[in-house]
Design an enzyme around this catalytic site. Sequence first.
Site, PDB file in Angstrom:
ATOM      1  N   PHE A  94      -9.840   7.558  -9.097  1.00 10.76           N
ATOM      2  CA  PHE A  94      -8.568   8.145  -9.008  1.00 10.76           C
ATOM      3  C   PHE A  94      -7.988   8.759 -10.143  1.00 10.76           C
ATOM      4  O   PHE A  94      -7.205   9.708 -10.110  1.00 10.76           O
ATOM      5  CB  PHE A  94      -7.537   6.668  -8.760  1.00 10.76           C
ATOM      6  CG  PHE A  94      -8.226   5.896  -7.864  1.00 10.76           C
ATOM      7  CD1 PHE A  94      -8.651   5.943  -6.670  1.00 10.76           C
ATOM      8  CD2 PHE A  94      -8.000   4.492  -8.200  1.00 10.76           C
ATOM      9  CE1 PHE A  94      -8.907   5.179  -5.753  1.00 10.76           C
ATOM     10  CE2 PHE A  94      -8.351   3.419  -7.250  1.00 10.76           C
ATOM     11  CZ  PHE A  94      -8.833   3.977  -6.110  1.00 10.76           C
ATOM     12  N   ASP A 185       2.402  -7.320   4.925  1.00 10.83           N
ATOM     13  CA  ASP A 185       2.492  -8.535   4.487  1.00 10.83           C
ATOM     14  C   ASP A 185       1.716  -9.307   5.498  1.00 10.83           C
ATOM     15  O   ASP A 185       2.257  -9.603   6.511  1.00 10.83           O
ATOM     16  CB  ASP A 185       4.245  -8.798   4.605  1.00 10.83           C
ATOM     17  CG  ASP A 185       4.554 -10.407   3.854  1.00 10.83           C
ATOM     18  OD1 ASP A 185       3.694 -11.145   3.798  1.00 10.83           O
ATOM     19  OD2 ASP A 185       5.665 -10.435   3.638  1.00 10.83           O
ATOM     20  N   HIS A 186       0.663  -9.989   4.633  1.00 13.61           N
ATOM     21  CA  HIS A 186      -0.111 -10.661   5.441  1.00 13.61           C
ATOM     22  C   HIS A 186       0.444 -12.175   6.451  1.00 13.61           C
ATOM     23  O   HIS A 186      -0.312 -12.534   7.307  1.00 13.61           O
ATOM     24  CB  HIS A 186      -1.356 -11.299   4.869  1.00 13.61           C
ATOM     25  CG  HIS A 186      -1.150 -12.300   3.682  1.00 13.61           C
ATOM     26  ND1 HIS A 186      -0.801 -11.965   2.513  1.00 13.61           N
ATOM     27  CD2 HIS A 186      -1.390 -13.598   3.835  1.00 13.61           C
ATOM     28  CE1 HIS A 186      -0.796 -13.037   1.983  1.00 13.61           C
ATOM     29  NE2 HIS A 186      -1.159 -14.200   2.468  1.00 13.61           N
ATOM     30  N   HIS A 248       7.374 -12.429   1.539  1.00 19.73           N
ATOM     31  CA  HIS A 248       6.809 -13.696   2.460  1.00 19.73           C
ATOM     32  C   HIS A 248       8.068 -14.465   2.975  1.00 19.73           C
ATOM     33  O   HIS A 248       8.282 -14.525   4.261  1.00 19.73           O
ATOM     34  CB  HIS A 248       5.899 -14.549   2.006  1.00 19.73           C
ATOM     35  CG  HIS A 248       4.568 -13.886   1.467  1.00 19.73           C
ATOM     36  ND1 HIS A 248       4.174 -12.681   2.164  1.00 19.73           N
ATOM     37  CD2 HIS A 248       3.808 -14.153   0.578  1.00 19.73           C
ATOM     38  CE1 HIS A 248       3.053 -12.271   1.596  1.00 19.73           C
ATOM     39  NE2 HIS A 248       2.716 -13.208   0.323  1.00 19.73           N
TER      40      HIS A 248
END
Length: 504
Positions: A94, A185-186, A248
């Site tokens: 990067f 957002d898992h 979450h």
Amino acid sequence: MTQKHSTQPTIFVIFGGTGDLNQRKLCPALYNLFLEGFMPRQFAIIGTGRKEIADSKFRTTLEEAVSQFSRTGKAEQKKWGEFAANLYYCPTDFNTPKTFENLKAQIEEKQAEFGGNAQIIFYLAVAPNFFPIIAECLQKYKLAQDEDNSRIVIEKPFGHNLETAKELNTLLSKIFSEKQIYRIDHYLGKETVQNMMAFRFANSLFEPLWNRSFIDHVQISVTEQLGVGDRGGYYEGAGALRDMIQNHLLQLLCLIGMETPISFDADEIRDRKVEVLKAMRSFSPEDIRFGTVRGQYSKGWVEGKEVPGYRSEAGVDPHSNTETFAAVKFHIDNWRWQGVPFYVRTGKRLNQTSSLITIQFKDVPHHIFSPEVTENWQQNRLIISIQPEMSIRLQVQAKRPGVNMVLNPVDMVFDYKGTYDTDSPEAYETLLLDAMTGDQTLFMRGDQVEAAWELVMPIINTWESKKSLNFPNYPADSWGPEEAEALIARDGFHWFHLPMKNKD
């Protein structure tokens, strides 16, 4: 998942291809999608990293990771060989944008092989400070110009505060359209979380009761038995409020509090979630004083083993002011929820690992039974367990067997393991498939992220400006600081814990 299937040729580019997230979650998820027939016939997965690694070494490393972390167990040789033939590695630094020329060449080679109509998904499984650099390189080398066939998936944390979240949104909006940006957002990919919308909006029984007339209060509790482990350096810059509640837990709160959408369209559902955040009461200094609690764990014993306190963990300041526990009392100031408190808590080194949403209904308006009959009386509760078990249980009063009228609480339970024979997909399987099929329902929109940051910033600013004088204030293997119990007890309630079947 059976209604979704990606047929368009797809090129996955995973920045951070040699990292922990790819090995533990992403590659196992993509492999499981392949096993179950959800991957397109033509696909390529290109991992990137600073090291020079041969494709064969990259494939071997990921085979070991899949065998260790996949829900399907050890990779089967024939199937893995078919999947691994689509795995490639491209060294990309990067800090040296010129290396993106090699990545562009490899993408173009695959596009030509697939007939020129492949969609490209760029997954940023790297530290947040690299998000802007990668986005700008994708723009410079014209890798994401096709709005219909290129997408970028960004892991949390999305910004460190409201200001940096706005800066990142502004940068991304100059390079991508909103329909290209997938803020992941898992938690929203977990099976029980998804089932909350089906439970509310597909049944006529509960939605009429889903308001201030029938609900006493709501609890959202995500607790962990583990400490910070080797994430001390990261956690020092985050803390429980940033790491869990801002994303979450507020997402779970939005699912509970949202109004009924007119359709299952992604933006319609996300509109309803944003409405919840905008309706939430802002925090005054008095609200922060009496409606929030922070904590930090000390050393103790967990399952017979001595564990260190937070300030003794690797990478942690020995005088740290970072909270490992946070509890907050929220209010949604709208017609549906006025006066109903939402209690949210999360913490590390607590008594058990669990994720529970508890909706407590109001008591019956008139008791007809004598005190002897109702000795074990409790109000009706709806308990949604996300982990360790996946279940939804309704607690009601029923007569105990026998000649006497004696009431006690009983559970009416729906659980996945007892109802379905098939394994539930991991959260990342669902979300990666959604990214391939272009479904943004379970992904956060830019205004949603900013509204969540705006809500919690007064708490963050107050906690950071005022050092806690009583840290550490709860021992390992407890339920957190005593002040957290007082927070909810002042309103006449107590934190609900689902009894663990085995805690050995």
